[in-house]
Design an enzyme around this catalytic site. Structure first.
Site, short mmCIF file in Angstrom:
data_model
loop_
_atom_site.label_atom_id
_atom_site.label_comp_id
_atom_site.label_asym_id
_atom_site.label_seq_id
_atom_site.Cartn_x
_atom_site.Cartn_y
_atom_site.Cartn_z
N MET A 118 24.66 8.11 1.32
CA MET A 118 24.45 9.42 2.05
C MET A 118 24.73 9.50 3.32
SD MET A 118 24.11 12.68 1.21
CE MET A 118 23.19 13.20 -0.16
N GLU A 156 0.77 -1.24 -0.02
CA GLU A 156 -0.04 -0.10 -0.06
C GLU A 156 0.86 1.15 -0.09
OE1 GLU A 156 -0.58 -2.71 1.87
OE2 GLU A 156 -2.49 -3.22 1.72
N PHE A 197 -11.39 -6.83 14.48
CA PHE A 197 -10.34 -7.16 13.61
C PHE A 197 -9.72 -6.17 12.50
CE2 PHE A 197 -9.25 -9.85 9.68
CZ PHE A 197 -7.82 -9.94 10.11
N GLN A 198 -8.67 -5.87 12.33
CA GLN A 198 -8.34 -4.85 11.44
C GLN A 198 -8.66 -3.56 11.73
OE1 GLN A 198 -8.32 -6.94 7.46
NE2 GLN A 198 -6.35 -7.73 8.03
N LYS A 211 -17.51 -0.25 6.53
CA LYS A 211 -17.85 -1.34 5.63
C LYS A 211 -19.23 -1.35 5.29
CE LYS A 211 -17.25 -6.24 4.26
NZ LYS A 211 -18.80 -6.33 3.73
#
Ligand SMILES: Cc1ncc(C[n+]2csc(CCOP(=O)(O)OP(=O)(O)O)c2C)c(N)n1
Ligand SMILES: [Mg+2]
Lengths: 162, 561
Positions: free
Chosen positions: B475, B49, B111-112, B161
């Protein structure tokens, strides 16, 4: 540059998360908050937040701009040094030994406080006033023993033209 | 018309002219994906993502439109945070849709479930939790409006949802009214007149332009202004392309790795015209010493940028494009007299600085990274869209590829996030299928989002990845070399994969150059290909980026080679 106390008053959308955006801005950018009050106004969906902060000239400009940039801040005003009314309320639970009772009540009278609760060993006082008055009162009560204190933080309104 | 939340989302996306979405599915967005499949929108399935947001960011910068992402709740949402933070710091218009657990479960550690609105509050321009399907159309509309207007930035919309599947009547929103959001586009004319007078009066003026010029699509106006006023131009990293890199008035980039002449000019100028910049510390170095002799005009649409880091003489709050148009109008009317003559000593002084210390390197037996970029510039005719990773590779790309047009240098400037370049290249290539898109990468950074190679290959994107492989987190190693007595703590990338084989494993083309004489042929072969290509250049391991200003020093105190 000298730091000064500023009272900022703002109208904000009355939505969950708005207070968190404002407080988060102060925390995230390292600005200080001395006091903060929030409550609804008479307009539906609009709340007023009053914040007291300490900052120098450059920083206060930045704080104000950052607050105005928040999408939920509708209007903001710095009430410092302006024609405004500033008040704070406090509830003070003071130890009230028999030998101090008369003295406390005299102070209550002078400061135009109210005794809102009385017990064997304590009074709870309600006081409203500007910062100077509250500080003076607290200084006088301290020797008798302040058991608890709850202060509202400063509320302020711009004085409308007469 | 009764529609579900997901259907309304699709409707508004269409109204907003969205064509491409970068995303990754999951349980909480399954209803939205179900509708997405039926819509005409193109969905690019990324492999992480974070890649979705960087791709949307690259897409937005290359196309000038709003980039869009769609991810699931919980881990999908948290994976976007780095991408959002980068877009926020660089003011890139991106709208991120995250799934959320059903409203009834919010707050229950479902959940999640994660409070992504809370997490992203400080790194979005604004964000929303859609609490009723009736709000869906308005919220999505507002999200796009906020993302692209004023100072652009990322906006996140969290969709539970059950809201995606709930139904409500839908009618398109024609007009938005947001009582508390009203960016200032038009500057005060009085200020502008003052600015023009200052420009005419100045003996040693300098324009310092930034990302705001690119975002407001005003590079042409800036160029007109600089040429008519005979004012030399430098830009920040984010401003590269705001002024033609081939113009004689171009000084190169300013700042920590800026050119000698740009940095010197900033300290000697008597008028600094700062346009669409925010005076980042990587630009100013020690702020007290920055442009100490100059009156400073600061033009920016975001009032918070002004007087944040640097005191200014004339603040101008306004859109860069609008402001520069007005300034050009005023400058046209002005009798400039013998401006040419008046500027000569200043331009001559700048030429002296240029001769004193140019960007240079010494190409011997081992490939120099700068040489690779120079060859890349030559072989692409300077026309490629360059994305970068972060580190030395990024700075060499900025120094040695010269940008004539805006939207051709896409880099994570403010956040400086490794792993940006490859997904950003995917976004840029989606926006411009016919352009050459090259990710200039380091061997460390490329491993941070290497999985997006699969996305590129799957979508047949002919992206070219040029790895400047120095075997180090270069760097950081450079800082260790210069300021920590060569104690290379954890910056040696000993166990890197074989990038050629890795490319092949992903179904891309892998090429390698180990000697200077191979650089050109490998580049030519790679650039020629119509497939995704990784080119691995084994470069000098301990090369440093110069000039370099030590952190916190005045920017005139440069280490030169
Ligand atoms: C996500 C992230 N982690 C750490 C850093 C700190 N950092 C800045 S540059 C750099 C080295 C990058 O190495 P490489 O990609 O090989 O590029 P090079 O400098 O060698 O060209 C690191 C670790 C960062 N910018 N981003
Ligand atoms: Mg490296």
């Amino acid at each position: 540059m000298i730091e000064e106390k500023h009272v900022l008053t703002m109208l904000v959308d009355n939505e969950p998360g708005v207070l968190s955006r404002v407080a988060g801005l102060f925390a995230g950018r390292g600005y200080n908050i001395e006091s903060l009050c929030v409550a609804e106004t008479v307009t539906p969906n609009v709340s007023r937040i009053t914040i007291t902060t300490k900052a120098n000239e450059v920083l206060i400009e930045q704080i104000i701009k950052q607050l105005r940039k928040l999408v939920n801040v509708i209007k903001l005003r710095d009430l410092t040094g302006k024609l405004s009314v500033k008040r704070e309320m406090a509830l003070i639970c003071v130890q009230a030994k028999p030998e101090h009772r008369a003295e406390i009540l005299r102070i209550v009278d002078i400061f135009r406080c109210k005794v809102v609760d009385v017990g064997q060993e304590h009074y709870i006082l309600e006081v409203t006033g500007d910062e100077g008055k509250l500080t003076a009162l607290i200084n006088l009560l301290t020797p008798m023993g302040i058991k608890k204190i709850a202060r509202s933080g400063t509320l302020a309104l711009f004085r409308e033209p007469k | 018309m009764e529609l579900t939340g997901a259907q309304i989302l699709m409707k508004v996306l269409e109204e907003e002219g969205v064509e491409t979405i970068f995303g990754y599915p999951g349980g909480a967005v399954i209803d939205i994906y179900d509708e997405l499949m039926k819509s005409g929108l193109r969905h690019v399935l990324v492999r992480h993502e974070q890649g979705a947001v960087h791709a949307a960011d690259g897409y937005a910068r290359a196309s000038g439109k709003v980039g869009v992402c769609l991810v699931t709740s919980g881990p999908g949402a948290t994976n976007t945070v780095t991408g959002i933070a980068s877009a926020y710091m660089d003011s890139i218009p991106v709208v991120v849709f995250t799934g959320q657990v059903p409203t009834g479960l919010i707050g229950n550690d479902a959940f999640q479930e994660v409070d992504i609105v809370g997490i992203t509050r400080p790194c979005t321009k604004h964000n929303y939790l859609v609490k009723s399907v009736d709000d869906m159309a308005r919220v999505v509309k507002e999200a796009f409006y906020l993302a692209r207007s004023g100072r652009p930035g990322p906006v996140l919309v969290d969709i539970p949802k059950d809201i995606a599947s709930a139904r409500t009547g839908y009618k398109p929103i024609k007009e938005l009214s947001m009582r508390s959001y009203n960016p200032t586009y038009k500057p005060y004319r009085k200020q502008l007149k003052k600015v023009v007078k200052m420009v005419v009066r100045a003996k040693r003026p300098l324009i310092f332009a930034g990302g705001g010029v690119i975002l407001s699509k005003s590079a042409d106006e800036l160029t007109r202004f600089a040429r008519r006023g005979k004012i030399p131009v430098t830009t920040s990293l984010m401003g590269l392309g705001a002024f033609p890199g081939s113009d004689p008035l171009w000084l190169g980039m300013i700042g920590m790795h800026g050119t000698y002449r740009a940095n010197m000019s900033s300290s000697q100028c008597d008028l600094l015209l700062a346009v669409g910049v925010r005076f980042d510390d990587r630009v100013t170095g020690k702020t007290d010493a920055f442009a100490a002799q100059a009156q400073i005009v600061h033009i920016d649409i975001d009032p918070t940028s002004i007087r944040k880091n640097i005191p200014v003489t004339v603040p101008v709050v306004g859109d860069c494009r609008f402001t520069l148009e007005q300034l050009n109008g005023l400058l046209e009317e002005e009798n400039l007299g013998n401006l040419e003559e008046k500027r000569t000593p200043w331009l001559e002084q700048i030429e002296v600085w240029k001769q004193e210390a140019r960007l240079t390197y010494d190409q011997k037996e081992i490939i120099k990274p700068q040489y690779v970029i120079e060859k890349l510039y030559e072989l692409t005719g300077g026309k490629a869209i360059i994305t970068t990773e972060v580190g030395q590779n990024q700075m060499w790309a900025a120094q040695y590829y010269h940008f004539d047009e805006p939207g051709h240098f896409i880099t994570s400037g403010g956040l400086g996030v490794m792993g940006f370049g490859l997904p950003a290249a995917i976004g840029a290539q989606m926006a411009h299928p016919d352009k050459m898109v090259v990710d200039v990468a380091g061997d460390g950074s490329i491993q941070m989002n290497i999985q997006e190679l699969a996305t590129a290959v799957q979508n047949r994107l002919p992206i070219k990845v040029v790895i400047l492989n120095n075997g180090y987190l270069g760097m950081v190693r450079q800082w260790q070399q210069l300021f920590y007595e060569k104690r290379y703590a954890c910056t040696c990338m000993d166990c890197a994969p074989d990038f050629v084989k890795l490319a092949e494993a992903y179904g891309a083309v892998g090429l390698r150059a180990t000697r200077p004489e191979e650089v050109e042929t490998v580049l030519a072969e790679g650039l020629e290909s119509d497939r995704t290509v990784i080119m691995d250049f084994l470069v000098e391991k301990e090369e440093c980026v110069y000039p370099m200003v030590p952190a916190g020093a005045p920017i005139t105190e440069m280490l030169l080679v």
